[in-house]
Design a protein around this motif. Sequence first.
Motif, short mmCIF file in Angstrom:
data_model
loop_
_atom_site.label_atom_id
_atom_site.label_comp_id
_atom_site.label_asym_id
_atom_site.label_seq_id
_atom_site.Cartn_x
_atom_site.Cartn_y
_atom_site.Cartn_z
N VAL A 1 0.87 -1.16 0.00
CA VAL A 1 0.00 0.00 0.00
C VAL A 1 0.91 1.22 0.00
O VAL A 1 1.61 1.48 0.97
CB VAL A 1 -0.94 0.03 1.22
CG1 VAL A 1 -1.77 1.31 1.24
CG2 VAL A 1 -1.85 -1.20 1.22
N CYS B 1 1.53 5.38 -0.66
CA CYS B 1 0.84 6.64 -0.44
C CYS B 1 1.63 7.78 -1.07
O CYS B 1 2.45 8.41 -0.40
CB CYS B 1 0.68 6.90 1.06
SG CYS B 1 -0.09 5.56 1.98
N PHE C 1 -8.46 1.85 0.95
CA PHE C 1 -7.44 1.96 -0.08
C PHE C 1 -8.01 1.58 -1.43
O PHE C 1 -8.76 0.62 -1.56
CB PHE C 1 -6.25 1.04 0.25
CG PHE C 1 -5.66 1.31 1.59
CD1 PHE C 1 -5.13 2.54 1.90
CD2 PHE C 1 -5.63 0.32 2.56
CE1 PHE C 1 -4.58 2.81 3.14
CE2 PHE C 1 -5.08 0.56 3.80
CZ PHE C 1 -4.55 1.81 4.09
#
Length: 181
Positions: free
Chosen positions: A77, A79, A99
Amino acid sequence: MATTTRRVATEEDLLAMPDDGQKYELVDGEIRVSPTGNRHGVVIAQLAALLVTFVKPRGLGFVIAGDAGFRLPNKNVRCPDVGFVSKGRFPNDKVPDDFGDLAPDLAVEVLSPHDRPRHVLDKVGEYLEAGVRLIWVIDPRHDRAVVYRSLSDVRELGPDGVLDGENVLPGFRCALRDILS
């Protein structure tokens, strides 16, 4: 000889991280923290404001802040400090609460003094592999940016350079100097 095992971090662990001004990502089963600073935040805010002002009235899609994450195909994940997702890419054109299961069309990383070059290059590689079409890596300390379209299509911009949305955000142009001052 004793061996130790480390627990693999999950998305739930990532979501449970404190709101303390740090940037957290889930990378290869670990939570990574990237300390930021005030200049980092100012550059991000200025660029995000310009992008929103360009994107929203044209109905082009969504500008997404750096505390939101994108679930990449490799299960990391990531960002980006600023992301852009074109209209029609989210299911039903609705931004998910958690997400997103897609990579942004544009990913912007603003380097902080504590960023490790290897980690930044890893992130760029992951973005490209996941289908990010345009990446801007902005280095405020050295008044420069690097633009990635692929691993072989890379351009460096100096302080007089212009960030161009190219075919991802046609018509968007921003002087690097304007967001670094």
